[in-house]
Motif scaffolding. Structure first.
Motif, short mmCIF file in Angstrom:
data_model
loop_
_atom_site.label_atom_id
_atom_site.label_comp_id
_atom_site.label_asym_id
_atom_site.label_seq_id
_atom_site.Cartn_x
_atom_site.Cartn_y
_atom_site.Cartn_z
N UNK A 238 0.62 -1.23 -0.06
CA UNK A 238 -0.05 -0.09 -0.04
C UNK A 238 0.84 1.32 -0.11
N UNK A 239 2.16 1.27 -0.13
CA UNK A 239 2.86 2.40 -0.02
C UNK A 239 3.19 2.89 1.08
N UNK A 240 2.87 4.25 1.66
CA UNK A 240 2.86 4.54 2.79
C UNK A 240 1.43 4.95 3.37
N UNK A 241 0.51 4.18 2.95
CA UNK A 241 -0.97 4.57 3.36
C UNK A 241 -1.30 4.02 4.63
N UNK A 242 -0.58 2.99 5.07
CA UNK A 242 -0.63 2.30 6.37
C UNK A 242 0.78 2.42 7.14
N UNK A 243 0.86 2.96 8.26
CA UNK A 243 2.05 2.77 9.19
C UNK A 243 2.08 1.66 10.03
N UNK A 244 0.90 0.58 10.24
CA UNK A 244 0.83 -0.30 11.07
C UNK A 244 1.93 -1.49 11.17
N UNK A 245 2.28 -1.85 12.31
CA UNK A 245 3.08 -2.94 12.73
C UNK A 245 2.37 -4.23 12.86
N UNK A 246 2.30 -5.62 12.12
CA UNK A 246 1.80 -6.60 12.30
C UNK A 246 2.34 -7.70 13.14
N UNK A 247 1.49 -8.14 14.00
CA UNK A 247 1.78 -9.39 14.73
C UNK A 247 0.70 -10.29 14.72
#
Length: 343
Positions: A250-259
């Motif tokens: 998504x490019x820079x659309x989301x900044x979330x880190x996933x676990x």
């Protein structure tokens, strides 16, 4: 895909000895740390029925592989049934009825929910038939022993990992637990609530759905469309795997880190590539092997703990190389094992 296969081959080569001789293994048994040692062999070829919620991913392939391997080692006969998904509790009820009609000696059950099977389990208990609760949690009187991790502890391990790596100050979590009513989901949510008490956190609940990719993808898209600024997305393996892919593309659309709340083959790949931050493993293959041993011990009137838990291992990029992958999933080329009750 070739790189993933190379990684898995490397991990399997480092764990061949453990695969061939999986015991003794450190566990918590009735709250005490000990080295679990299974029986050398069953006294007779008992007939055991194993019920699983589905066989759609390598988590449950690993469970079936562990059940099958330990049954073969101990010389017992094993039927393995899967219900096709958490949306099919009636299928699992019917499968238990079918195993009872075949007069199985013992039952190993990874339940779709906590209580649908309780009436039949009460009858089995009255008949002196052992029932071993595997992985998912049954809330039924009459269960003989349990081989399972508390998913509250799994979630607490994840949140401790986040706490050890995040910057100070308020933060937010998107939460995608899995199917409503499953014991492991309810346990995970209890652990989440307990661990977040007093924390400066905003929690966005993404909703419940079966753990198939299509259902979880819909929840992930909705959660990130509504809360694209969320710091961490914590979800079941299908939700986390899809979220990591979506964030990456998504490019820079989301900044979330996933676990992820548990580990599968796809999660291992995405941890290695840096798309998923970390995930714990509950060693499902070990849980399955221990469940067969518990069933034999109960059948033969031998001493056994009421509750056995393999130790939780948190996996991130640094920890992958040393991890024994035979605790988690079957080797390459092994698929889901389904088998009717042998006569």
């Amino acid at each position: 895909m070739h790189v993933l296969k190379g990684l898995l081959l490397c991990l399997w080569l480092t764990s061949l000895a453990a695969t061939a001789d999986w015991y003794p293994v450190q566990v918590q048994a009735d709250g005490q740390l000990l080295q679990y040692q299974p029986l050398a062999r069953a006294a007779q070829p008992w007939r055991i029925c194993a019920l699983l919620p589905h066989g759609k991913d390598r988590y449950w392939w690993g469970v079936a592989w562990g059940l099958d391997g330990e049954a073969a080692r101990q010389g017992v006969r094993l039927g393995i049934y899967e219900a096709g998904g958490y949306e099919n509790p009636q299928v699992q009820i019917a499968q238990l009825q079918a195993c009872r009609a075949e007069d199985a000696d013992a039952y190993v059950i990874a339940s779709i929910n906590t209580d649908d099977l309780c009436p039949q389990i009460a009858e089995l208990h009255g008949q002196g038939k052992p029932v071993i609760d595997l992985v998912n949690r049954l809330d039924c009187p009459g269960v003989s022993a349990r081989s399972q991790i508390d998913f509250a502890d799994m979630v607490r391990e994840i949140l401790a990992y986040i706490e050890g790596s995040r910057e100070a100050g308020p933060f937010s979590i998107g939460w995608l637990p899995g199917p409503q009513g499953a014991g492991w989901v309810m346990d995970g949510e209890n652990g989440l609530r307990q661990a977040l008490q007093g924390q400066p956190v905003t929690l966005y609940h993404g909703g419940y759905a079966p753990v198939d990719r299509a259902s979880q993808a819909q929840l992930v898209r909705r959660l990130l469309n509504e809360h694209g600024e969320v710091d961490y997305l914590l979800g079941n393996a299908e939700a986390a795997g899809f979220a990591a892919q979506l964030v990456r593309t998504s490019g820079n659309q989301y900044r979330t880190q996933v676990l992820a709340t548990y580990t599968t083959e796809r999660i291992l790949e995405q941890i290695r590539d840096g798309f998923i931050l970390a995930a714990p493993t509950d060693s499902p293959v070990l849980q399955a092997r221990i469940a067969i041993d518990l069933a034999v011990r109960v059948l033969e009137g031998k001493p056994h703990p009421a509750l056995v838990r393999p130790l939780i291992v948190m996996l991130d990029q640094r920890g992958l190389e040393a991890f024994d992958i035979s605790r988690l999933m079957p080797p390459e080329g092994h698929w889901m094992i389904r088998r009717d009750m042998p006569q």
